[in-house]
Design a protein around this motif. Structure first.
Motif, PDB file in Angstrom:
ATOM      1  N   ARG A 165     -47.341 -86.767 -49.842  1.00  0.00           N
ATOM      2  CA  ARG A 165     -46.717 -85.221 -50.222  1.00  0.00           C
ATOM      3  C   ARG A 165     -45.231 -85.602 -50.236  1.00  0.00           C
ATOM      4  O   ARG A 165     -44.695 -86.416 -50.151  1.00  0.00           O
ATOM      5  N   GLY A 166     -44.837 -84.333 -50.939  1.00  0.00           N
ATOM      6  CA  GLY A 166     -43.364 -84.316 -51.315  1.00  0.00           C
ATOM      7  C   GLY A 166     -42.675 -82.950 -50.981  1.00  0.00           C
ATOM      8  O   GLY A 166     -43.631 -81.965 -51.137  1.00  0.00           O
ATOM      9  N   HIS A 167     -41.506 -82.793 -50.843  1.00  0.00           N
ATOM     10  CA  HIS A 167     -40.865 -81.803 -50.551  1.00  0.00           C
ATOM     11  C   HIS A 167     -39.326 -81.592 -51.403  1.00  0.00           C
ATOM     12  O   HIS A 167     -38.664 -82.604 -51.108  1.00  0.00           O
ATOM     13  N   LEU A 168     -39.221 -80.721 -52.030  1.00  0.00           N
ATOM     14  CA  LEU A 168     -37.769 -80.465 -52.600  1.00  0.00           C
ATOM     15  C   LEU A 168     -36.856 -79.617 -51.819  1.00  0.00           C
ATOM     16  O   LEU A 168     -37.269 -78.533 -51.385  1.00  0.00           O
ATOM     17  N   ASP A 169     -35.909 -80.277 -51.785  1.00  0.00           N
ATOM     18  CA  ASP A 169     -34.705 -79.541 -50.817  1.00  0.00           C
ATOM     19  C   ASP A 169     -33.368 -79.638 -51.397  1.00  0.00           C
ATOM     20  O   ASP A 169     -33.155 -80.648 -52.334  1.00  0.00           O
ATOM     21  N   ASP A 170     -32.605 -78.654 -51.018  1.00  0.00           N
ATOM     22  CA  ASP A 170     -31.044 -78.988 -51.206  1.00  0.00           C
ATOM     23  C   ASP A 170     -30.686 -78.983 -52.566  1.00  0.00           C
ATOM     24  O   ASP A 170     -30.024 -79.778 -53.065  1.00  0.00           O
ATOM     25  N   VAL A 171     -31.227 -77.883 -53.365  1.00  0.00           N
ATOM     26  CA  VAL A 171     -30.843 -77.901 -54.800  1.00  0.00           C
ATOM     27  C   VAL A 171     -29.602 -76.970 -54.979  1.00  0.00           C
ATOM     28  O   VAL A 171     -29.573 -75.664 -54.467  1.00  0.00           O
ATOM     29  N   VAL A 172     -28.691 -77.572 -55.500  1.00  0.00           N
ATOM     30  CA  VAL A 172     -27.537 -76.804 -55.673  1.00  0.00           C
ATOM     31  C   VAL A 172     -26.814 -77.259 -56.961  1.00  0.00           C
ATOM     32  O   VAL A 172     -26.720 -78.461 -57.129  1.00  0.00           O
ATOM     33  N   VAL A 173     -26.136 -76.127 -57.798  1.00  0.00           N
ATOM     34  CA  VAL A 173     -25.152 -76.846 -58.730  1.00  0.00           C
ATOM     35  C   VAL A 173     -23.658 -75.938 -58.587  1.00  0.00           C
ATOM     36  O   VAL A 173     -23.852 -74.698 -58.206  1.00  0.00           O
ATOM     37  N   ASP A 174     -22.834 -76.607 -58.918  1.00  0.00           N
ATOM     38  CA  ASP A 174     -21.428 -76.040 -58.730  1.00  0.00           C
ATOM     39  C   ASP A 174     -21.427 -74.744 -59.268  1.00  0.00           C
ATOM     40  O   ASP A 174     -21.715 -74.560 -60.511  1.00  0.00           O
ATOM     41  N   GLU A 175     -20.674 -73.834 -58.879  1.00  0.00           N
ATOM     42  CA  GLU A 175     -20.740 -72.416 -59.318  1.00  0.00           C
ATOM     43  C   GLU A 175     -19.893 -72.263 -60.345  1.00  0.00           C
ATOM     44  O   GLU A 175     -20.297 -71.344 -61.370  1.00  0.00           O
ATOM     45  N   THR A 176     -19.042 -73.263 -60.824  1.00  0.00           N
ATOM     46  CA  THR A 176     -18.285 -73.165 -62.258  1.00  0.00           C
ATOM     47  C   THR A 176     -19.018 -73.592 -63.139  1.00  0.00           C
ATOM     48  O   THR A 176     -18.663 -73.724 -64.288  1.00  0.00           O
ATOM     49  N   GLN A 177     -20.267 -74.278 -62.862  1.00  0.00           N
ATOM     50  CA  GLN A 177     -20.845 -75.112 -64.052  1.00  0.00           C
ATOM     51  C   GLN A 177     -22.408 -74.418 -64.339  1.00  0.00           C
ATOM     52  O   GLN A 177     -23.228 -74.950 -64.966  1.00  0.00           O
ATOM     53  N   ARG A 178     -22.622 -73.069 -63.676  1.00  0.00           N
ATOM     54  CA  ARG A 178     -23.873 -72.577 -63.759  1.00  0.00           C
ATOM     55  C   ARG A 178     -23.932 -71.986 -65.187  1.00  0.00           C
ATOM     56  O   ARG A 178     -23.006 -71.605 -65.808  1.00  0.00           O
TER      57      ARG A 178
END
Length: 237
Positions: A165-178
């Motif tokens: 199984r797999g789990h996707l976690d901690d997805v984040v993009v810098d607020e200045t690059q969204r």
């Protein structure tokens, strides 16, 4: 629509088609189309490796094709010709997404900058990040814009009696690059990595209030499930 695995004859036909694409500028974005074809090709090649094995010349030709396609879409290659970089048509110019096997000092600084945007309670621990890079069941996928780390996601893979199984976690993009498609590119890279790992399922959790993030998750193929998320509230220290 379910993915149809290619037969040996279809693989050989794909070889001819891609060769035409490599020499043609008749499409607006040949790199994107080649990239999509390559993803399907790689999965099917794994399934049909046994069928192709008796014909060494064909197998070597297909291998060289894979390297050429990766070069055509601008991917960085490992010594064995495998990709170190995942790219998506959603990327903006200068954006590269890759599975990190090492991090520079600037990369560590970038992760430290991203963590507060991911969670107000998260604490930065360089040793923990380094441990992630060494852990066989954890893949850190990072996005760089003009060489600067501006986003990340983590794929945790684990074997269970019911399957891997797999789990996707901690997805984040810098607020200045969204707004550059970076988050979508990270998700697509993790999904492709899950396919490569042969995972049976890929799950994630998200707060209901994160409506825009949920829409993006659904856009790349995640579905809502009727299940209850629980977390142990006792002391684990």
């Amino acid at each position: 629509m379910a993915n149809k695995e290619l037969t040996r004859d279809e693989l050989l036909m794909l070889l001819k088609i891609v060769q035409v694409f490599e020499a043609s500028y008749l499409v607006d974005d040949p790199a994107a189309i080649i990239g999509q074809m390559q993803q399907r090709f790689e999965r099917s090649l794994q399934e049909h490796r046994a069928q192709l094995a008796p014909n060494q010349a064909t197998r070597e030709r297909l291998y060289r094709l894979g390297v050429r396609i990766r070069q055509a879409i601008g991917e960085q290659l490992n010594n064995d010709g495998s990709p170190t970089t995942y790219r998506s048509p959603a990327h903006g110019p200068g954006v590269h997404v890759a599975v990190a096997d090492s991090l520079s000092e600037d990369d560590f600084d970038g992760i430290q900058r991203l963590l507060p945007q991911l969670s107000s309670t998260a604490t930065y621990d360089r040793g923990r990040i380094e441990l992630m890079l060494q852990h066989d069941g954890t893949d850190l996928v990072v996005a760089r814009y003009n060489g600067v780390l501006v986003g990340m996601a983590t794929l945790a893979s684990f074997a269970l009696p019911t399957g891997v199984r797999g789990h996707l976690d901690d997805v984040v993009v810098d607020e200045t690059q969204r707004g550059r498609g970076i988050a979508r590119a990270l998700l697509e890279a993790v999904i492709e990595l899950a396919r490569t790992r042969g995972l049976r399922t890929l799950d994630l959790t998200s707060r209901p209030s994160r409506e825009s993030a949920i829409r993006l998750y659904e856009a790349v193929g995640f579905e809502r499930r009727d299940s209850l998320l629980m977390r142990y509230a006792g002391d684990l220290g």
